[in-house]
Every structure is written in structure tokens, then in C-alpha cells.
Write an enzyme that holds these catalytic residues in place. Structure first.
Site, PDB file in Angstrom:
ATOM      1  N   LYS A 110      -7.810  35.235 -30.244  1.00 59.23           N
ATOM      2  CA  LYS A 110      -6.278  35.431 -30.751  1.00 59.23           C
ATOM      3  C   LYS A 110      -6.280  36.717 -31.347  1.00 59.23           C
ATOM      4  O   LYS A 110      -4.872  37.108 -31.442  1.00 59.23           O
ATOM      5  CB  LYS A 110      -6.036  33.957 -31.305  1.00 59.23           C
TER       6      LYS A 110
HETATM    7  C1  LIG Z   1      -6.918  29.651 -27.402  1.00 61.27           C
HETATM    8  C2  LIG Z   1      -8.390  29.567 -26.811  1.00 61.27           C
HETATM    9  C3  LIG Z   1      -8.648  29.497 -25.613  1.00 61.27           C
HETATM   10  C4  LIG Z   1      -7.492  29.173 -24.427  1.00 61.27           C
HETATM   11  O1  LIG Z   1      -6.674  30.228 -24.448  1.00 61.27           O
HETATM   12  P1  LIG Z   1      -5.223  30.076 -23.529  1.00 61.27           P
HETATM   13  O2  LIG Z   1      -4.593  31.426 -23.757  1.00 61.27           O
HETATM   14  O3  LIG Z   1      -4.585  29.024 -24.363  1.00 61.27           O
HETATM   15  O4  LIG Z   1      -5.437  29.754 -22.325  1.00 61.27           O
HETATM   16  C5  LIG Z   1     -10.030  29.404 -25.174  1.00 61.27           C
HETATM   17  N1  LIG Z   1     -10.826  29.601 -26.024  1.00 61.27           N
HETATM   18  C6  LIG Z   1     -10.749  29.954 -27.403  1.00 61.27           C
HETATM   19  C7  LIG Z   1     -11.858  30.009 -28.226  1.00 61.27           C
HETATM   20  C8  LIG Z   1      -9.124  29.832 -27.826  1.00 61.27           C
HETATM   21  O5  LIG Z   1      -9.061  29.891 -29.097  1.00 61.27           O
END
Ligand SMILES: *Cc1c(COP(=O)(O)O)cnc(C)c1O
Length: 491
Positions: A110
Site C-alpha cells: 500500500k
Molecule cells: C491490500 C492487500 C492485498 C489486496 O490488494 P487489493 O488491491 O485490495 O487486491 C493483498 N495483500 C496485502 C498484504 C494487502 O495489504
């Protein structure tokens, strides 16, 4: 290029306006009126730095910013906050390449987008001469919340409010959020799951009366979730960059196709890879990996999306989602940009809890392969990959690894493949330590230290000092109180 809504009932916006607004006024998601082509020759890619690739991608999608503005955002975002000079890292693990996207401040992918979103947002605010204070709302399954808080903490002209599901994120994730400093940060646990939080936030965005009330206080709402196009587009960059790096390292020939495996929740990260393909990148299959909440697996295999099913809390909590928001953007593109159809499908989802694609759209899903991994499979994958390769996966990346295994067995496809490595294993130490066969302690921090001791892999700096930090946020509310809480915070 303009930004339009997937549901067709909102006026066209400039990219700057779409970023400030977050969600379109008809509850649809903003999408670019056309997907730009990669602005350079593929053979040049391997020579470019992460910053150069990110700038090219952002300039292509956000033409209302000048080159100087984009470059300023890129260099402010991707700096020493990242503990790797190339920002992302590619590690060979067995016969796949793990694209490590967790070298930022909060140790999950993120950070790749939420380090830059505040810069894009403040630049857009200046350009549009926006006088209102922007209040960023985020629903989080664990990782978005902390990354958004870090990104927006103490940013002038903004407040940031994060809603996370109480008792449904990992201990480390929770502690990261509840210790957040900054004079404009608000962290609130809600009773419910991620879908409850996300639906609550979407409802608040659609509340015209609230918008008017806030307007009279010179406040506007916006989003830090991947429903915001300013959050999604920066993610396209790392797939394109990593392709260039694979060429540079001699692992593929320029022009050769690759597969991309993504552990998926809200469909944002995998959609970013799909946008890369639409820009002209030689991407072959997108392998959509789910956990036990396998609504996307069923959808890709049958064309029916149904949330009439049990919801599970799993050891990959950031993917514990049933309503996958960004799928709406994919549906728009593969429907031939038919916003009426998308409106109808989304209305069925809201009313009946499901929808089925018309036949002509099913073929368009051929780019995607969907499968899932159980919690047990996730654990055995972590221990096996550690034993075989001395590489420590987090639970989400392990889900992706296992699903790739299934894909290969089923198809025999030997195309070079990268996996999106979405988090540091230390964020999910409890599950990781259990997977490795050691006793799990009540105390999440002890588990972090045990993982380090037993594997020799180092705890990221950003997580190491967490235990000493004071807890600054402890509010827990019912989900039907979200709106009142926001009013209370903002008044
Ligand atoms: C948010 C997240 C996901 C999923 O990502 P999306 O963009 O919502 O599909 C997968 N793994 C981790 C560690 C995350 O923080």
C-alpha cells in the site's frame, strides 16, 4: 483525456478533479476515457529508473499535471522512506520471481501508492484552487489504513479518518494504526468486517445532505482507497518497471510475455497490472489469487458474482473481502464501456447480492485465471518455501504462491511469472511462526522476534520500534455510527 464514471451519470472531470473527489457522484468509479499507450519503446524500459517509469506512467494518465509537478510528486514520495534504493526489489524464489513491494514505511505494498497520493492530492488542490479542507476517509482491511495515515499525517489542508474492522486485523497492523501520531489523524475501530467499513464509507460519500453540511463548514470528503484513481495509477508503474528489470537481468527477452500473480482483495493491485497490458505491455495471464473468501475465484470461473456466502476471518486478513470494488472498473472495460449495463449489475449486487455477466463478456475474462488457497495450504506453503528456498513469505504472498502452483499443474504453462509480494512476513508474525512449526505467543511482538531469531531474516526498522510507541487511538463504534463520528471529528 477526461475521467468519467463507470455508471455514466456523472459529468466528465479533469484528472486533478477526479483525484480530489475520489468517488464519482453517481457512486461509480472514475476511469480514464481512454487508456494511454506506453509512451516509449519497450526496448528502452530496462534503462529506466523507478522514478522515470513512475513519472512516465503518471504523466500518461494525469495530463492535467505538468511534468515538473509529477516529478516533484514522484521524488517526494519515493525517497529514503523506502529501505531499498530501487524502491522495489525482485527476488528469484524457485521458478518464479517475487516482486517485493513492501520496502516502504509500513511494510506493505500500500506504501507504493499511498506515499504519492498525498502529493498528488495537495498538488491537485493547489491547481484547482480548492479552498475547502479535504477530509480523507479510508476503510481498511489492515494495510491501507496505516499507509494512508503515514502519507497524510500533518499534511496541511487535510484530515484523515481511518475505519478498520475491530478484532479482524493482525496485532501488528492494529498497533501500527493505534500508535499513529499527527495532529490530523483519526483511527476508529468498527464492529463489523472490512465490507461493513467499505460500504459505510461509500454510503457516506453518497450522502448529499452530509456533503452540504460539510460544505458549509468548508470541508470536502475524498478517498484513500483504491476506488480513488490517484491511488490506483501509481501501482501500474511497478509492473512496467519490473518487466524492464527482468529484461535487464537477462531473465526474459524484450517482448517476451510474462504472467503476473496477484493476491487479491479489492481487485486494485491486479487491475493495475491489467492497465499495464492495456498500455501495451506484453503481459499474458493475470492469476487472481484469493483466500477462503473466494468470491473472485468463483466469479472468474463462472461469470456469476455472489456475496450470498459465509464470510471468513483468515490468516491473510487483508484479503478478507467479499465486495471487491475495483472489479467494477474491469467490468466497464470488458463490457465495451457500457455504463448502463454496469449500473444494472451493481444495482443487482446491492439489491440481490449477486449478478451474472451476459455471455459476450465471459470471453473477455480469458486474460484472468482464478483460484484460491485455504489457510492450511497457506501455512504449508510458507514452511515449504522456507525449507526449499530460505525465502520467507507473508501469508498473502503465500496464497499467491500456492495458487500459482495450482495454475502450473493445471495448465503446464511455463511462461516466466512474477508474483506481487504484498507484505513483509513480520506484519503477520503470528501466522508465520505457526506455519514454521513454533509455538505462537499471546504477544504479537514476541512472535516477531521469534521469527527473526529462527530465520535470521531482519525485522524491518519501521516495525521494530512499534512496541515502545504509545497507543493514541482506542475508539470502537457500531458501524451505523460512522457518519456521526465523522461529524463529531470535523466540528
Ligand atoms: C491490500 C492487500 C492485498 C489486496 O490488494 P487489493 O488491491 O485490495 O487486491 C493483498 N495483500 C496485502 C498484504 C494487502 O495489504
Amino acid at each position: 483525456m477526461k475521467y468519467i464514471s463507470t455508471r455514466g451519470n456523472s459529468t466528465e472531470k479533469k484528472s486533478t478533479e477526479a483525484i480530489i473527489q475520489g468517488l464519482a457522484s453517481d457512486k461509480g468509479l472514475f476511469i480514464p476515457s481512454e487508456i494511454p499507450r506506453l509512451p516509449i519503446d519497450l526496448s528502452m524500459l530496462s534503462e529506466l529508473t523507478y522514478h522515470q517509469v513512475a513519472s512516465l506512467v503518471l504523466m500518461s494518465f494525469f495530463p492535467d499535471f505538468t511534468r515538473e509537478e509529477i516529478e516533484h510528486c514522484v521524488f517526494s514520495a519515493y525517497d529514503s522512506k523506502f529501505d531499498h534504493s530501487n524502491i522495489v526489489k525482485i527476488e528469484k524464489v524457485g521458478d518464479i520471481e517475487v516482486l517485493e513491494l513492501f520496502h516502504g514505511k509500513t511494510a506493505a505494498f500500500k506504501d507504493m501508492a499511498l506515499s504519492i497520493l498525498p502529493h498528488l492530492m495537495t498538488t491537485a488542490i493547489k491547481k484547482e484552487k480548492e479552498n475547502n479542507k479535504i477530509c480523507i476517509l479510508a476503510a481498511t482491511s489492515g494495510d491501507t489504513g496505516k499507509a494512508a495515515l503515514e502519507g497524510f499525517a500533518n499534511v496541511d489542508g487535510t484530515e484523515i479518518v481511518v475505519f478498520y474492522p475491530h478484532n479482524a486485523v493482525s496485532k501488528v497492523q492494529e498497533r501500527q494504526m493505534t500508535t499513529q501520531e499527527g495532529n490530523n489523524t483519526h483511527v476508529i475501530a468498527i464492529k463489523g468486517n472490512f465490507d461493513t467499513a467499505q460500504s459505510g464509507v461509500k454510503q457516506i460519500f453518497a450522502d448529499d445532505k452530509l456533503a452540504k453540511e460539510l460544505k458549509s463548514m468548508n470541508i470536502k470528503l475524498s478517498s484513500a482507497n483504491s476506488i480513488n484513481i490517484g491511488r490506483l495509477i501509481p501501482q501500474v508503474a511497478y509492473y512496467i518497471y519490473s518487466y524492464g528489470q527482468l529484461v535487464k537481468q537477462g531473465k526474459i527477452n524484450c517482448g517476451e510475455k510474462i504472467n503476473i500473480v496477484v493476491p487479491t482483495g479489492n481487485f486494485g493491485n491486479i487491475l493495475a497490472a491489467y492497465y499495464g497490458k492495456k498500455m501495451g505491455m506484453p503481459f499474458n495471464k493475470f492469476i487472481c489469487a484469493s483466500n477462503k473468501n473466494n468470491v473472485l475465484t468463483d466469479f472468474i470461473n463462472t461469470g456469476t458474482y455472489s456475496i450470498k456466502r459465509d464470510f471468513y476471518l483468515t490468516n491473510s486478513p487483508s484479503m478478507d473481502i467479499l465486495i471487491s470494488s475495483n472489479l467494477e472498473r474491469l467490468l466497464y472495460h470488458i463490457s465495451g464501456e457500457d455504463s448502463n449495463l454496469i449500473s444494472n449489475l451493481m444495482n443487482s449486487l446491492e439489491k440481490d447480492g449477486e449478478y451474472s455477466l451476459p455471455k459476450f463478456m465471459l470471453n473477455e475474462l480469458d486474460d484472468f485465471y482464478g483460484n484460491f488457497a485455504s489457510e492450511e495450504e497457506t501455512e504449508t506453503t510458507i514452511s515449504k518455501v522456507w525449507k526449499d528456498n530460505e525465502y520467507l513469505l507473508d501469508t498473502h504472498t503465500a496464497v499467491a504462491y500456492k495458487v500459482y502452483d495450482k495454475y502450473k499443474r493445471e495448465t503446464g504453462d511455463n511462461t516466466k511469472t512474477i508474483i506481487a509480494g504484498t507484505a513483509s512476513p513480520f506484519k503477520f508474525s503470528d501466522s508465520v511462526i505457526k506455519s514454521l512449526g513454533y509455538d505462537v505467543d499471546e504477544d504479537g511482538f514476541k512472535n516477531m522476534i521469534t521469527v527473526q531469531e529462527k530465520t535470521g531474516v531482519k525485522i524491518p526498522n519501521s516495525l521494530a520500534d512499534l512496541e515502545k510507541k504509545a497507543i493514541l487511538h482506542s475508539t470502537v463504534i457500531n458501524s451505523d455510527n460512522m457518519k456521526n463520528k465523522i461529524k463529531e471529528i470535523l466540528s
